[in-house]
Motif scaffolding. Structure first.
Motif, PDB file in Angstrom:
ATOM      1  N   LEU A   1      41.749  32.090  47.892  1.00  0.00           N
ATOM      2  CA  LEU A   1      40.943  33.163  47.301  1.00  0.00           C
ATOM      3  C   LEU A   1      40.962  33.294  45.868  1.00  0.00           C
ATOM      4  O   LEU A   1      42.040  33.336  45.356  1.00  0.00           O
ATOM      5  N   LEU A   2      39.882  33.602  45.318  1.00  0.00           N
ATOM      6  CA  LEU A   2      39.633  33.781  43.840  1.00  0.00           C
ATOM      7  C   LEU A   2      39.077  35.005  43.612  1.00  0.00           C
ATOM      8  O   LEU A   2      38.039  35.437  44.286  1.00  0.00           O
ATOM      9  N   TYR A   3      39.615  35.741  42.507  1.00  0.00           N
ATOM     10  CA  TYR A   3      39.061  36.965  42.094  1.00  0.00           C
ATOM     11  C   TYR A   3      38.510  37.073  40.712  1.00  0.00           C
ATOM     12  O   TYR A   3      39.335  36.357  39.885  1.00  0.00           O
ATOM     13  N   PHE A   4      37.472  37.631  40.416  1.00  0.00           N
ATOM     14  CA  PHE A   4      37.034  37.482  38.998  1.00  0.00           C
ATOM     15  C   PHE A   4      36.698  38.762  38.417  1.00  0.00           C
ATOM     16  O   PHE A   4      36.235  39.932  38.905  1.00  0.00           O
ATOM     17  N   ALA A   5      36.636  38.897  36.978  1.00  0.00           N
ATOM     18  CA  ALA A   5      36.211  40.098  36.065  1.00  0.00           C
ATOM     19  C   ALA A   5      36.959  41.360  36.433  1.00  0.00           C
ATOM     20  O   ALA A   5      38.215  41.282  36.852  1.00  0.00           O
TER      21      ALA A   5
ATOM     22  N   LEU B   1      37.146  42.998  39.463  1.00  0.00           N
ATOM     23  CA  LEU B   1      37.982  43.072  40.597  1.00  0.00           C
ATOM     24  C   LEU B   1      39.377  42.055  40.459  1.00  0.00           C
ATOM     25  O   LEU B   1      40.109  42.525  41.096  1.00  0.00           O
ATOM     26  N   ARG B   2      39.340  41.155  39.697  1.00  0.00           N
ATOM     27  CA  ARG B   2      40.446  40.372  39.352  1.00  0.00           C
ATOM     28  C   ARG B   2      41.532  41.380  38.724  1.00  0.00           C
ATOM     29  O   ARG B   2      42.808  41.553  38.916  1.00  0.00           O
ATOM     30  N   GLU B   3      41.241  42.352  37.947  1.00  0.00           N
ATOM     31  CA  GLU B   3      41.977  43.245  37.026  1.00  0.00           C
ATOM     32  C   GLU B   3      42.396  44.426  38.274  1.00  0.00           C
ATOM     33  O   GLU B   3      43.652  45.031  38.009  1.00  0.00           O
TER      34      GLU B   3
ATOM     35  N   THR C   1      45.664  40.480  40.462  1.00  0.00           N
ATOM     36  CA  THR C   1      45.545  38.798  40.691  1.00  0.00           C
ATOM     37  C   THR C   1      44.439  38.090  40.478  1.00  0.00           C
ATOM     38  O   THR C   1      43.421  38.606  40.911  1.00  0.00           O
ATOM     39  N   ALA C   2      44.700  37.018  40.278  1.00  0.00           N
ATOM     40  CA  ALA C   2      43.361  36.000  39.883  1.00  0.00           C
ATOM     41  C   ALA C   2      43.147  35.137  41.032  1.00  0.00           C
ATOM     42  O   ALA C   2      41.804  34.733  41.548  1.00  0.00           O
TER      43      ALA C   2
END
Lengths: 149, 83
Positions: free
Chosen positions: B5-9, B11-13, B17-18
């Motif tokens: 799983l990857l999170y960006f922008a 949602l990552r913050e 976790t990235a």
């Protein structure tokens, strides 16, 4: 076709000349350059940082260009999108479309920008006097993209 | 199955976790989102009803009914704001 995601700047004139070089069948090149503004949603913007999804970004841009090439008589396309921290006045994005006639070049260029803004995985974060904030997606960008479908 | 799983922008913050690897027993994007929401807190909030976000499976935009396979790369991110 040239698709680039880069932190470095770009030169519109050089990119247009690169599309034309060695060809005499091109009758029109339409181009668009987007720049970082010093204001957004009522606040001053001192800088913005562009994040993207490496891997998907390039695929998404190539897919958008392929869709444009199916719809219009496009001879060549250049898409450059910058990432990283940019200051007001800095160029962010370049789309240039070469075609035999202006109608295809104008339409494909506008389509590419509308689809890029709603389908390519980039995100902007702004530095304002009140702090740092992520830019919200605009409904107007989605409706601009919808008119092509 | 295992998923990446990857999170960006934003949602990552918010998730702090990235990327992460998860075990997943379901079949679709919708089921994966339910599993993540069940963590509660910021996960339930950000992935809840009416929240706007996008999901890509193996780097292609996906729908809730999109199927997931062993080793798939699933990215969750806010609506895009480039250009």
């Amino acid at each position: 076709m040239k698709i680039a995601v880069q932190s470095a700047g770009f030169d519109l004139g050089a990119e247009v000349e690169a599309l034309r070089r060695g060809r005499t069948d091109i009758g029109a090149i339409a181009s668009f350059v987007g720049y970082a503004r010093d204001h957004n949603d009522g606040a001053g913007v001192a800088a913005l940082t562009l994040e993207h999804y490496p891997g998907m970004t390039e695929k998404a841009l190539a897919d958008i260009v392929a869709q444009a090439a199916q719809r219009w008589a496009v001879q060549d396309v250049t898409v450059i999108h910058r990432i990283g921290r940019l200051s007001p006045g800095d160029p962010i994005v370049l789309v240039a479309v070469a075609s035999a006639h202006r109608g295809d070049a104008f339409a494909a260029c506008e389509f590419l920008m509308d689809y890029l803004k709603t389908r390519a995985p980039f995100w902007k974060k702004e530095e304002t006097p009140d702090g740092v904030r992520w830019v919200d997606a605009r409904a107007s960008d989605e409706s601009a993209a919808q008119r092509w479908s | 199955m295992k998923l990446r799983l990857l999170y960006f922008a934003r949602l990552r913050e918010r998730f702090g976790t990235a990327e992460e690897n998860v075990d997943f027993a379901g079949a679709t994007v919708a089921e994966l989102l339910a599993q993540l929401r069940a963590r509660g807190g910021v996960w339930a909030e950000e992935l809840g009803e009416g929240r706007l976000f996008r999901v890509a499976v193996d780097q292609t935009l996906a729908m809730p009914e999109t199927g997931l396979a062993e080793g798939a790369e699933v990215a969750i991110f806010p609506p895009v704001t480039g250009g």
